[in-house]
Scaffold this active site. Structure first.
Site, PDB file in Angstrom:
ATOM      1  N   TRP A 109       0.909  -1.042  -0.121  1.00 53.87           N
ATOM      2  CA  TRP A 109       0.241   0.074  -0.128  1.00 53.87           C
ATOM      3  C   TRP A 109       0.615   0.870   0.198  1.00 53.87           C
ATOM      4  O   TRP A 109       0.684   1.836  -0.662  1.00 53.87           O
ATOM      5  CB  TRP A 109      -0.886   0.102   1.352  1.00 53.87           C
ATOM      6  N   ASP A 167      -1.598   7.162   6.717  1.00 51.33           N
ATOM      7  CA  ASP A 167      -2.535   5.820   6.325  1.00 51.33           C
ATOM      8  C   ASP A 167      -3.122   5.146   7.235  1.00 51.33           C
ATOM      9  O   ASP A 167      -2.111   3.679   7.472  1.00 51.33           O
ATOM     10  CB  ASP A 167      -2.737   5.188   5.006  1.00 51.33           C
ATOM     11  N   LYS A 197     -12.482  -1.659   6.167  1.00 54.07           N
ATOM     12  CA  LYS A 197     -11.690  -2.979   7.241  1.00 54.07           C
ATOM     13  C   LYS A 197     -12.050  -3.053   8.133  1.00 54.07           C
ATOM     14  O   LYS A 197     -12.522  -3.858   9.446  1.00 54.07           O
ATOM     15  CB  LYS A 197     -10.156  -2.039   6.797  1.00 54.07           C
TER      16      LYS A 197
HETATM   17  C1  PLP Z   1      -7.435  -1.629   1.557  1.00 54.99           C
HETATM   18  C2  PLP Z   1      -6.598  -0.329   1.659  1.00 54.99           C
HETATM   19  C3  PLP Z   1      -5.681   0.892   0.518  1.00 54.99           C
HETATM   20  C4  PLP Z   1      -7.508   1.094  -0.502  1.00 54.99           C
HETATM   21  O1  PLP Z   1      -8.839   1.320  -0.113  1.00 54.99           O
HETATM   22  P1  PLP Z   1      -9.684   2.075  -1.094  1.00 54.99           P
HETATM   23  O2  PLP Z   1     -11.126   2.817  -0.795  1.00 54.99           O
HETATM   24  O3  PLP Z   1      -9.563   0.642  -1.688  1.00 54.99           O
HETATM   25  O4  PLP Z   1      -9.578   2.880  -1.875  1.00 54.99           O
HETATM   26  C5  PLP Z   1      -5.605   1.689   0.806  1.00 54.99           C
HETATM   27  N1  PLP Z   1      -4.608   1.739   2.185  1.00 54.99           N
HETATM   28  C6  PLP Z   1      -4.643   0.833   3.152  1.00 54.99           C
HETATM   29  C7  PLP Z   1      -3.326   0.521   4.191  1.00 54.99           C
HETATM   30  C8  PLP Z   1      -5.710  -0.188   2.416  1.00 54.99           C
HETATM   31  O5  PLP Z   1      -5.360  -1.674   3.838  1.00 54.99           O
END
Ligand code: PLP
Length: 363
Positions: free
Chosen positions: A109, A179, A203
């Site tokens: 990511w 993030d 998540k």
């Molecule tokens: C799932 C995820 C993303 C992407 O998220 P989307 O909503 O699919 O754009 C970005 N960063 C991390 C760490 C993730 O687990």
């Protein structure tokens, strides 16, 4: 028809995202689908500017502030576009002129975040652990931080690689941007150490369609020439995330998840449970002759436990049999192979126990 009211019929879903929701949240959604809080309407049929929906907006923000102890000089935004739009919005909003932000790459990511940013501005990759197979987080004292950088970006928990920062990196005065898509609300964080935190909801905080942004006042910049209004944090902050029609249904679900979390005893309490769940599973893997995990122990994720089987010819059978036992979505990321058990807040400890029992019996 799926019977969500019967807990026994629900599987333990180890999907990395969209991930399992607390059964109580689904039951509440079911119960109030046709009549949300006496309105004789479903929540998704109500105007965000009407008499009722703003309650969701106000309460979810208040609950999030309470759960994460967010200081008053931070805005809380609920945006569209998922985690990935943040990869672009961050450099678009925070990089002026010839500035070069620092990027820390510790997994897939953060690699994608770097790639997106490098399409927008110059970037400086100060850490890259790809050679290790993304199995560790290097010592902060070795990071060549640039004190002039507009920000340092990192991914707190690498969902694909199963690597997580044990503590917040101290980067001095440069704004830290994180993030936290796959570990927000899983443990207490010191918000004041960050310029901005973002997390998609699917998540650990709801369903796909909404993204939480926590941003310090002084980070907000004006919309630049050529920049779409939707991509400017300041526009969203000014309008309380009502710059356009927000994803009301997803917002409502996040609101329910936050209330559920408060009911569980809050973030500190869930962090203890998360710690216990992860430790059990890693202890089992480490003691097993059949399975192994390659991540440097102090950097192992409490949310996404990646593991492999020594005899790879048994991979398919493991997946088929686990599904039969109601332990679903254990397949690792397609680039990684192996297995991954995502054990977010909504995964009950019994789910982890059931997985360990299955792994013990699997030969
Ligand atoms: C799932 C995820 C993303 C992407 O998220 P989307 O909503 O699919 O754009 C970005 N960063 C991390 C760490 C993730 O687990």
């Amino acid at each position: 028809m799926l019977n969500v009211s019967s807990k026994t019929s629900r599987v333990y879903n180890f999907s990395p995202g969209p991930a399992m929701l607390p059964t109580e949240v689904l039951e509440q959604m079911q119960a109030e689908l046709l009549d949300w809080q006496g309105t004789n309407s479903s929540v998704m049929e109500l105007s965000h500017r009407g008499k009722y929906f703003p309650k969701v907006m106000h309460e979810s923000e208040a609950d999030l502030r309470e759960l994460l102890n967010i200081p008053d000089n931070y805005h809380v935004l609920f945006l569209h576009g998922g985690g990935r739009l943040q990869f672009a919005m961050v450099p678009m909003n925070f990089v002026a002129n010839d500035q070069v932000p620092d990027y820390v790459t510790t997994g897939l990511w953060s690699k994608l975040a770097l790639k997106e940013a490098s399409n927008i501005c110059m970037v400086n990759q100060i850490v890259n652990t790809e050679d290790s197979g993304y199995t560790l987080i290097p010592n902060l004292s070795d990071w060549p931080l640039n004190p002039e950088a507009p920000y340092v970006h990192f991914v707190d928990n690498e969902t694909v690689d199963g690597v997580e920062f044990a503590t917040t990196p101290e980067v001095g005065k440069v704004p830290l941007i994180s993030d936290m898509s796959s570990n927000i609300l899983s443990r207490p964080i010191d918000i004041e150490k960050y310029g901005m935190i973002y997390a998609c909801a699917q998540k650990n905080a709801g369903v796909a369609g909404i993204t939480i942004v926590i941003i310090r006042d002084d980070m907000l910049t004006d919309q630049k020439k050529g920049m779409p209004g939707m991509l400017c944090y300041k526009n969203h902050a000014k309008e309380h995330s009502y710059f356009n029609t927000p994803p009301t249904l997803a917002w409502y679900v996040t609101g329910l998840v936050l209330k559920w979390l408060k009911h569980q005893g809050g973030v500190k309490k869930i962090a203890e449970i998360n710690q216990r769940k992860a430790k059990k599973l890693y202890d089992f893997i480490d003691s097993s002759d059949l399975f192994y995990n390659q991540v440097h122990k102090p950097d192992r994720s409490r949310m996404n436990v990646v593991f492999n089987i020594r005899d790879e010819s048994k991979t398919e059978r493991f997946l088929i049999e686990s599904e039969k036992r109601g332990l679903t979505n254990l397949k690792g990321h397609h680039l990684k192979g192996g297995f991954r058990a995502s054990i977010y807040n909504a995964m009950p400890e019994e789910g982890v126990d059931a997985l360990i029992d299955f792994m013990r019996e699997f030969k």
